[in-house]
Motif scaffolding. Structure first.
Motif, PDB file in Angstrom:
ATOM      1  N   LYS A   1       0.818  -1.215   0.000  1.00 44.24           N
ATOM      2  CA  LYS A   1       0.000   0.000   0.000  1.00 44.24           C
ATOM      3  C   LYS A   1       0.854   1.268   0.000  1.00 44.24           C
TER       4      LYS A   1
ATOM      5  N   ALA B   1      -8.015   3.362 -13.703  1.00 43.24           N
ATOM      6  CA  ALA B   1      -8.134   2.848 -12.332  1.00 43.24           C
ATOM      7  C   ALA B   1      -7.066   3.454 -11.431  1.00 43.24           C
ATOM      8  N   ASN B   2      -5.835   3.536 -11.909  1.00 44.46           N
ATOM      9  CA  ASN B   2      -4.768   4.093 -11.075  1.00 44.46           C
ATOM     10  C   ASN B   2      -4.896   5.595 -10.894  1.00 44.46           C
TER      11      ASN B   2
ATOM     12  N   ILE C   1       3.354  -0.055 -13.676  1.00 42.79           N
ATOM     13  CA  ILE C   1       2.268  -0.467 -14.569  1.00 42.79           C
ATOM     14  C   ILE C   1       2.309   0.351 -15.863  1.00 42.79           C
TER      15      ILE C   1
ATOM     16  N   HIS D   1       2.152   2.465  -3.621  1.00 48.43           N
ATOM     17  CA  HIS D   1       1.123   2.549  -4.647  1.00 48.43           C
ATOM     18  C   HIS D   1       1.574   3.410  -5.836  1.00 48.43           C
ATOM     19  N   THR D   2       2.224   4.515  -5.567  1.00 45.41           N
ATOM     20  CA  THR D   2       2.697   5.378  -6.654  1.00 45.41           C
ATOM     21  C   THR D   2       3.772   4.675  -7.480  1.00 45.41           C
TER      22      THR D   2
ATOM     23  N   TRP E   1       4.001   1.440  -7.925  1.00 41.36           N
ATOM     24  CA  TRP E   1       3.305   0.448  -8.746  1.00 41.36           C
ATOM     25  C   TRP E   1       2.599   1.103  -9.925  1.00 41.36           C
ATOM     26  N   PHE E   2       2.075   2.311  -9.729  1.00 43.56           N
ATOM     27  CA  PHE E   2       1.442   3.030 -10.836  1.00 43.56           C
ATOM     28  C   PHE E   2       2.445   3.277 -11.955  1.00 43.56           C
TER      29      PHE E   2
ATOM     30  N   ALA F   1      -5.602  -2.246  -8.311  1.00 46.28           N
ATOM     31  CA  ALA F   1      -4.553  -1.913  -9.272  1.00 46.28           C
ATOM     32  C   ALA F   1      -3.707  -3.136  -9.615  1.00 46.28           C
TER      33      ALA F   1
ATOM     34  N   ILE G   1      -4.924  -0.452  -3.923  1.00 46.53           N
ATOM     35  CA  ILE G   1      -3.773  -1.205  -4.401  1.00 46.53           C
ATOM     36  C   ILE G   1      -4.183  -2.612  -4.821  1.00 46.53           C
TER      37      ILE G   1
ATOM     38  N   ASN H   1      -6.268   0.132 -16.823  1.00 49.37           N
ATOM     39  CA  ASN H   1      -5.243   0.313 -15.798  1.00 49.37           C
ATOM     40  C   ASN H   1      -4.955   1.790 -15.546  1.00 49.37           C
TER      41      ASN H   1
ATOM     42  N   PHE I   1      -3.630  -5.226 -13.170  1.00 50.05           N
ATOM     43  CA  PHE I   1      -2.336  -5.421 -13.820  1.00 50.05           C
ATOM     44  C   PHE I   1      -2.069  -6.903 -14.056  1.00 50.05           C
TER      45      PHE I   1
END
Length: 117
Positions: A38, A87-88, A48, A41-42, A44-45, A97, A94, A84, A101
């Motif tokens: 969590k 959603a992000n 992705i 998250h940024t 992972w964005f 997301a 998370i 994706n 993904f």
């Protein structure tokens, strides 16, 4: 004034046999991994976006030009990319997301395997 307490609470050495045995299946492991990510998250964005932009968006061009794939490959890729992205950027959690993904990765791997083999 702070004081030093020399008395420790009594230790309980009795083994508790009534503890609930947690089932560990694939979903609970993925959910616990996602919950642990969590704070990233940024990151992972961005991961992705990079994976979609570098690997998945050129894939339809390769599959359609070299392997005569139908135009549906392009449609699936664009739907996955924008799903994706929205959603992000829209503030999805998370879990959502990473789930989107993962579905996108599986779809693109399946498309590549179907048309290359």
């Amino acid at each position: 004034m702070a004081t030093l307490k020399t008395t420790a609470p009594a230790a309980n050495w009795i083994l508790n046999d009534t503890a609930d045995a947690q089932e560990t299946n694939l979903w609970t492991r993925l959910a616990s991994f996602a919950d642990g990510q969590k704070q990233n998250h940024t990151l992972w964005f961005f991961v992705i976006l990079v994976v979609h932009g570098v690997l998945f968006l050129p894939l339809p061009a390769v599959l359609m030009y070299y392997f005569d794939a139908p135009a549906a490959v392009l449609a699936i890729t664009m739907v996955c990319f924008f799903t994706n992205l929205i959603a992000n950027m829209g503030g999805a959690g998370i879990r959502a997301a990473l789930a989107l993904f993962g579905v996108s990765v599986l779809l693109h791997l399946a498309m590549a395997l179907i048309f290359i083999i």
